[in-house]
Design a protein around this motif. Structure first.
Motif, PDB file in Angstrom:
ATOM      1  N   SER A 105      24.831  23.015   8.955  1.00 45.51           N
ATOM      2  CA  SER A 105      25.496  22.635   7.702  1.00 45.51           C
ATOM      3  C   SER A 105      27.011  22.892   7.692  1.00 45.51           C
ATOM      4  N   ARG A 125      28.299  11.359  19.343  1.00 41.24           N
ATOM      5  CA  ARG A 125      28.464  11.597  17.902  1.00 41.24           C
ATOM      6  C   ARG A 125      29.905  12.002  17.575  1.00 41.24           C
ATOM      7  N   ALA A 152      29.409  14.731   8.895  1.00 40.67           N
ATOM      8  CA  ALA A 152      28.623  13.544   9.268  1.00 40.67           C
ATOM      9  C   ALA A 152      28.060  13.652  10.687  1.00 40.67           C
ATOM     10  N   TRP A 192      26.002  15.635  12.253  1.00 43.18           N
ATOM     11  CA  TRP A 192      24.557  15.839  12.401  1.00 43.18           C
ATOM     12  C   TRP A 192      23.726  14.703  11.805  1.00 43.18           C
ATOM     13  N   ARG A 193      24.356  13.754  11.167  1.00 44.98           N
ATOM     14  CA  ARG A 193      23.631  12.628  10.560  1.00 44.98           C
ATOM     15  C   ARG A 193      23.578  11.408  11.470  1.00 44.98           C
ATOM     16  N   ASP A 248      22.243   9.742  14.946  1.00 40.44           N
ATOM     17  CA  ASP A 248      21.262   9.854  16.034  1.00 40.44           C
ATOM     18  C   ASP A 248      21.729   9.003  17.210  1.00 40.44           C
TER      19      ASP A 248
END
Length: 191
Positions: A100, A143, A156, A158-159, A161
Motif C-alpha cells: 500500500s 510495471r 498504481a 501494484w494494480r 498485471d
C-alpha cells in the motif's frame, strides 16, 4: 526521432508460480520449452535484466542480449526467496505496508519509488537514435516503466498485471510516451 522500447516478460518460473520473492533460481528445461516455440519482435538492440530468468528467456528466444543493471528487479532485501503467504502470516503489517505504501522497503530492500526512479531514469536517458530496443525484464520493471511513461501515481504500480511471455511496447521519447500493453509473442512457423 521516435524510440521504440519493447519490454518482454520472461518465462514463468517456480518463484512466480509459488508467489516467492525473486531468488535468482535458473529456469528448468520444462519452463523454457514454451519460450523456444516463440519469436521475439525485431529489434536493433537487445537487453536483459541481470537475472538468470531474463537472460535464459532471451537466449531461448534466440536473442543475444546485453546485461542492463538499471533494469534489475525490485530488490526484496531479506525477503528474497521467501513466499508472500509466509510473510503475510508472520508479518501481516509489513506486507500490508509493502503493498500500500510505495515508499516502504522490505528490510534491506528497495521501495517501489526507487524502482520507479531507476527505470524512469533509464527510459528518459535513451537517446533519440535508439531505434527499436527490446529488453527482457521482470514484471516489476514492466510495471515501473508503464507507471513512469504514463505519469501514473506510484500507488498504481501494484494494480498492473504483467503476464509471462508478453510484450509491452512504449513509443516516443522522454516526457511523451505511448503504450501498447500485453501483446503475446508470436509462435514460430514450423518448417
Amino acid at each position: 526521432m521516435t524510440v521504440w522500447v519493447m519490454l518482454v516478460a520472461p518465462a514463468l518460473g517456480a518463484e512466480l508460480r509459488e508467489a516467492r520473492f525473486g531468488d535468482d533460481r535458473p529456469l528448468t528445461d520444462a519452463e523454457l520449452a514454451p519460450v523456444r516455440a516463440l519469436v521475439a519482435p525485431r529489434a536493433d538492440r537487445v537487453l536483459a535484466a541481470p537475472s538468470p530468468r531474463c537472460a535464459q528467456s532471451a537466449l531461448a528466444l534466440g536473442l543475444a542480449s546485453e546485461d542492463e543493471p538499471a533494469l534489475a528487479d525490485l530488490d526484496a532485501g531479506s525477503w528474497r526467496g521467501r513466499r508472500i503467504d509466509e510473510l503475510a502470516s508472520s508479518s501481516p503489517q509489513l506486507i500490508s505496508s509493502w503493498l500500500s505504501d510505495p515508499d516502504f522497503a522490505p528490510p534491506g530492500g528497495e521501495p517501489v519509488t526507487a524502482l520507479l526512479s531507476r527505470v524512469g531514469g533509464w527510459l528518459d536517458a535513451l537517446p533519440a537514435d535508439t531505434g527499436r530496443l527490446l529488453a527482457v525484464v521482470e514484471p516489476a520493471v514492466v510495471r515501473a516503466a508503464v507507471v513512469h511513461a504514463l505519469a501514473l501515481p506510484p500507488a498504481a504500480f501494484w494494480r498492473l498485471d504483467v503476464a509471462p511471455l508478453t510484450v509491452t511496447s512504449l513509443s516516443g521519447r522522454a516526457a511523451r510516451w505511448n503504450l501498447r500493453c500485453g501483446a503475446p509473442l508470436t509462435l514460430r512457423q514450423l518448417p
